[in-house]
Design an enzyme around this catalytic site. Sequence first.
Site, mmCIF file in Angstrom:
data_model
loop_
_atom_site.group_PDB
_atom_site.id
_atom_site.type_symbol
_atom_site.label_atom_id
_atom_site.label_comp_id
_atom_site.label_asym_id
_atom_site.label_seq_id
_atom_site.Cartn_x
_atom_site.Cartn_y
_atom_site.Cartn_z
ATOM 1 C CB CYS A 163 -0.892 -0.153 1.300
ATOM 2 S SG CYS A 163 -1.681 1.319 1.936
ATOM 3 C CB CYS B 71 0.473 1.970 4.207
ATOM 4 S SG CYS B 71 -1.198 1.662 4.033
#
Length: 143
Positions: A68, A71
């Site tokens: 991700c 993230c």
Amino acid sequence: MKTATVACPFCSTLNRVDLTRVADRPKCGQCGRPLLLDRPLAVSDDNFEKVIGDSKVPVLVDFYADWCGPCKIMAPILDEIAQTRQGDLLVLKLDTDRNQRTSQRFGIRGIPTLILFSKGEEVSRQTGAVPKPEIEALLARAR
Ligand SMILES: [Zn+2]
């Protein structure tokens, strides 16, 4: 007393720590290596409930995944928060791919999702990458 239970980043053994003494760099009772409370600590399906329930300080959990991108953008901000607030806040990270039971329980649909817990209960959450002031605002809701 201001204590928390955290998993050792090296051997995963759960350790009870006195958060008033984080400056002394607490070590794992099992393997003797440092518990690294100055950065986000991994939490898993196996120990999530115990770690959240035992903490006498608010807990911020980063629900993330390795693939991700947003993230990764958030990670240095969370590192900074873990470092500046160590002893007053526990910052944890949960890999949503490896820990689907906990992710489902909290209805995680988008990552990163940050959930703030206080006294074992969810207080507030934020989904998506956000700048540091928004995380600070989230943390201000801790009881
Ligand atoms: Zn250890």
